[in-house]
Design an enzyme around this catalytic site. Structure first.
Site, PDB file in Angstrom:
ATOM      1  N   ARG A   7     -14.985  29.470 -26.900  1.00  0.00           N
ATOM      2  CA  ARG A   7     -15.752  28.277 -26.566  1.00  0.00           C
ATOM      3  C   ARG A   7     -14.870  27.045 -26.448  1.00  0.00           C
ATOM      4  NH1 ARG A   7     -21.026  29.669 -28.460  1.00  0.00           N
ATOM      5  NH2 ARG A   7     -22.535  28.043 -28.122  1.00  0.00           N
ATOM      6  N   ARG A  26     -25.639  19.830 -27.978  1.00  0.00           N
ATOM      7  CA  ARG A  26     -24.983  21.109 -27.666  1.00  0.00           C
ATOM      8  C   ARG A  26     -24.523  21.132 -26.210  1.00  0.00           C
ATOM      9  NH1 ARG A  26     -29.719  24.792 -29.357  1.00  0.00           N
ATOM     10  NH2 ARG A  26     -28.566  26.447 -28.296  1.00  0.00           N
ATOM     11  N   ARG A  30     -37.738  28.235 -26.435  1.00  0.00           N
ATOM     12  CA  ARG A  30     -37.344  29.563 -26.945  1.00  0.00           C
ATOM     13  C   ARG A  30     -37.977  29.840 -28.315  1.00  0.00           C
ATOM     14  NH1 ARG A  30     -31.207  30.810 -27.124  1.00  0.00           N
ATOM     15  NH2 ARG A  30     -31.229  28.718 -28.006  1.00  0.00           N
ATOM     16  N   LYS A  44     -27.344  33.796 -21.882  1.00  0.00           N
ATOM     17  CA  LYS A  44     -26.270  34.715 -22.304  1.00  0.00           C
ATOM     18  C   LYS A  44     -26.858  35.868 -23.126  1.00  0.00           C
ATOM     19  CE  LYS A  44     -23.888  31.407 -24.349  1.00  0.00           C
ATOM     20  NZ  LYS A  44     -24.756  30.259 -24.050  1.00  0.00           N
ATOM     21  N   ARG A  80     -35.331  28.406 -33.508  1.00  0.00           N
ATOM     22  CA  ARG A  80     -34.026  28.227 -34.138  1.00  0.00           C
ATOM     23  C   ARG A  80     -33.876  26.783 -34.610  1.00  0.00           C
ATOM     24  NH1 ARG A  80     -29.478  30.830 -30.209  1.00  0.00           N
ATOM     25  NH2 ARG A  80     -28.532  28.801 -30.539  1.00  0.00           N
TER      26      ARG A  80
HETATM   27  P1  AP5 Z   1     -30.978  32.866 -24.135  1.00  0.00           P
HETATM   28  O1  AP5 Z   1     -30.674  34.150 -23.466  1.00  0.00           O
HETATM   29  O2  AP5 Z   1     -31.353  32.894 -25.572  1.00  0.00           O
HETATM   30  O3  AP5 Z   1     -29.770  31.818 -23.866  1.00  0.00           O
HETATM   31  P2  AP5 Z   1     -28.307  31.712 -24.470  1.00  0.00           P
HETATM   32  O4  AP5 Z   1     -27.379  31.407 -23.341  1.00  0.00           O
HETATM   33  O5  AP5 Z   1     -27.995  32.890 -25.326  1.00  0.00           O
HETATM   34  O6  AP5 Z   1     -28.470  30.387 -25.314  1.00  0.00           O
HETATM   35  P3  AP5 Z   1     -27.984  30.016 -26.774  1.00  0.00           P
HETATM   36  O7  AP5 Z   1     -28.752  28.813 -27.172  1.00  0.00           O
HETATM   37  O8  AP5 Z   1     -28.004  31.199 -27.684  1.00  0.00           O
HETATM   38  O9  AP5 Z   1     -26.507  29.599 -26.499  1.00  0.00           O
HETATM   39  P4  AP5 Z   1     -25.618  28.770 -27.407  1.00  0.00           P
HETATM   40  O10 AP5 Z   1     -24.311  28.970 -26.770  1.00  0.00           O
HETATM   41  O11 AP5 Z   1     -26.040  27.376 -27.583  1.00  0.00           O
HETATM   42  O12 AP5 Z   1     -25.831  29.416 -28.868  1.00  0.00           O
HETATM   43  P5  AP5 Z   1     -24.947  30.339 -29.790  1.00  0.00           P
HETATM   44  O13 AP5 Z   1     -25.853  31.127 -30.609  1.00  0.00           O
HETATM   45  O14 AP5 Z   1     -23.888  31.009 -29.022  1.00  0.00           O
HETATM   46  O15 AP5 Z   1     -32.128  32.143 -23.293  1.00  0.00           O
HETATM   47  C1  AP5 Z   1     -32.656  30.885 -23.652  1.00  0.00           C
HETATM   48  C2  AP5 Z   1     -34.159  30.829 -23.346  1.00  0.00           C
HETATM   49  O16 AP5 Z   1     -34.371  30.915 -21.959  1.00  0.00           O
HETATM   50  C3  AP5 Z   1     -34.959  31.993 -23.966  1.00  0.00           C
HETATM   51  O17 AP5 Z   1     -36.207  31.529 -24.380  1.00  0.00           O
HETATM   52  C4  AP5 Z   1     -35.096  32.991 -22.795  1.00  0.00           C
HETATM   53  O18 AP5 Z   1     -36.268  33.783 -22.902  1.00  0.00           O
HETATM   54  C5  AP5 Z   1     -35.155  32.059 -21.593  1.00  0.00           C
HETATM   55  N1  AP5 Z   1     -34.526  32.643 -20.415  1.00  0.00           N
HETATM   56  C6  AP5 Z   1     -33.383  33.360 -20.360  1.00  0.00           C
HETATM   57  N2  AP5 Z   1     -33.081  33.731 -19.091  1.00  0.00           N
HETATM   58  C7  AP5 Z   1     -34.080  33.208 -18.312  1.00  0.00           C
HETATM   59  C8  AP5 Z   1     -34.346  33.245 -16.907  1.00  0.00           C
HETATM   60  N3  AP5 Z   1     -33.525  33.867 -16.039  1.00  0.00           N
HETATM   61  N4  AP5 Z   1     -35.444  32.603 -16.452  1.00  0.00           N
HETATM   62  C9  AP5 Z   1     -36.273  31.965 -17.307  1.00  0.00           C
HETATM   63  N5  AP5 Z   1     -36.077  31.895 -18.646  1.00  0.00           N
HETATM   64  C10 AP5 Z   1     -34.997  32.512 -19.149  1.00  0.00           C
HETATM   65  O19 AP5 Z   1     -24.229  29.262 -30.724  1.00  0.00           O
HETATM   66  C11 AP5 Z   1     -24.958  28.485 -31.643  1.00  0.00           C
HETATM   67  C12 AP5 Z   1     -24.005  27.607 -32.448  1.00  0.00           C
HETATM   68  O20 AP5 Z   1     -23.073  28.429 -33.184  1.00  0.00           O
HETATM   69  C13 AP5 Z   1     -23.104  26.657 -31.637  1.00  0.00           C
HETATM   70  O21 AP5 Z   1     -23.761  25.465 -31.321  1.00  0.00           O
HETATM   71  C14 AP5 Z   1     -21.930  26.463 -32.609  1.00  0.00           C
HETATM   72  O22 AP5 Z   1     -22.256  25.548 -33.628  1.00  0.00           O
HETATM   73  C15 AP5 Z   1     -21.786  27.835 -33.254  1.00  0.00           C
HETATM   74  N6  AP5 Z   1     -20.828  28.697 -32.524  1.00  0.00           N
HETATM   75  C16 AP5 Z   1     -21.114  29.907 -31.942  1.00  0.00           C
HETATM   76  N7  AP5 Z   1     -19.996  30.397 -31.349  1.00  0.00           N
HETATM   77  C17 AP5 Z   1     -19.001  29.496 -31.554  1.00  0.00           C
HETATM   78  C18 AP5 Z   1     -17.647  29.422 -31.154  1.00  0.00           C
HETATM   79  N8  AP5 Z   1     -17.085  30.377 -30.416  1.00  0.00           N
HETATM   80  N9  AP5 Z   1     -16.939  28.326 -31.532  1.00  0.00           N
HETATM   81  C19 AP5 Z   1     -17.473  27.359 -32.282  1.00  0.00           C
HETATM   82  N10 AP5 Z   1     -18.761  27.358 -32.683  1.00  0.00           N
HETATM   83  C20 AP5 Z   1     -19.527  28.412 -32.316  1.00  0.00           C
HETATM   84 MG    MG Z   2     -27.563  33.163 -27.380  1.00  0.00          MG
END
Ligand code: AP5
Ligand code: MG
Length: 214
Positions: A89, A172, A128, A14, A161
């Site tokens: 979410r 997760r 990552r 994402k 992270r």
């Molecule tokens: P990356 O692009 O970083 O992936 P991402 O989908 O952004 O993954 P996240 O871990 O950030 O998602 P998340 O939903 O768990 O975390 P968030 O911060 O939203 O890519 C991942 C890796 O893969 C990288 O190393 C990248 O280089 C590699 N990659 C990417 N694309 C690739 C490809 N095509 N091929 C190969 N490699 C690739 O949330 C974190 C926490 O915050 C949650 O757990 C929760 O506690 C809280 N939170 C956030 N939003 C809410 C909400 N709305 N409600 C409740 N709690 C929330």
């Molecule tokens: Mg992210």
């Protein structure tokens, strides 16, 4: 003008796609996860509350997240569109977002669902690395920096992270299946969701997104 949501499991890419989308469509990138991490870094009360949930891989309570996201959406730069990454979410969050948009005579143009298999998600999450300074994202195998541990863009230190360890990542993904995956059905009912293959290269995934959006 583009009002969109990037949906997808942890590690689906994402954040990686968001960088490309906001550049092409000139819209702000709103990541609730990034907002929480910024607050944790700055030691705010919000950060302290969120960290307890994030470190376990649980969701931060709905009311807190909804307040933060809608407050952000009221800012001036969201008038001509926005990209929401990681929000909504839960179905409850999605309903509240719909209510909010309706109250402001607005609506979503498209929901982009990134699809990636579970094993690949685990590899992506645990490999990552992010820049402590500018937030740029790397992967130890897929996208390593030129110099180990150092950001190509700003020279900042690359860190892992707190929630990117194997145990928290597994939780997760399981929380995603229970609480977030039902959103796919929710948006299928309103008919404006596209499913995009997130398991291919970032460039090819981005091409698919642009085709769907345009
Ligand atoms: P990356 O692009 O970083 O992936 P991402 O989908 O952004 O993954 P996240 O871990 O950030 O998602 P998340 O939903 O768990 O975390 P968030 O911060 O939203 O890519 C991942 C890796 O893969 C990288 O190393 C990248 O280089 C590699 N990659 C990417 N694309 C690739 C490809 N095509 N091929 C190969 N490699 C690739 O949330 C974190 C926490 O915050 C949650 O757990 C929760 O506690 C809280 N939170 C956030 N939003 C809410 C909400 N709305 N409600 C409740 N709690 C929330
Ligand atoms: Mg992210």
């Amino acid at each position: 003008m583009l009002r969109t949501i990037l949906l997808g499991p942890p590690g689906a890419g994402k954040g990686t796609q968001a960088v490309r989308i906001v550049e092409k469509y000139n819209i702000p990138h709103i990541s609730t996860g990034d907002i929480f991490r910024e607050n944790i870094k700055n030691g705010t009360e919000l950060g302290k509350r969120a960290k307890a949930y994030m470190d376990k891989g649980e969701l931060v309570p709905d009311d807190l997240v909804i307040e933060i996201a809608t407050t952000r959406l009221l800012e001036d730069d969201c008038k001509d569109g926005f990209l929401l990454d990681g929000f909504p979410r839960t179905v409850y969050q999605a309903e509240k977002l719909d209510e909010f948009l309706k109250a402001h005579d607005s609506k979503l143009d498209i929901v982009i669902d990134l699809e990636v298999g579970e094993e690949e998600l685990m590899r992506r999450i645990t490999g990552r690395r992010v820049c402590k300074n500018c937030g740029a994202t790397y992967h130890v195998v897929n996208f390593p920096p030129a110099v180990e541990g150092k950001c190509d863009k700003c020279g900042g230190e690359l860190i892992q992270r707190d929630d990117d360890n194997e145990e928290t990542a597994k939780n997760r993904i399981s929380v995603y299946k229970d609480q977030t995956e039902p959103l796919i059905g929710y948006y299928e009912k309103s008919g404006n969701i596209v499913h995009v293959d997130g398991s291919i290269s970032p460039e090819n995934t981005f091409d698919q997104i642009v085709k769907a959006v345009d």
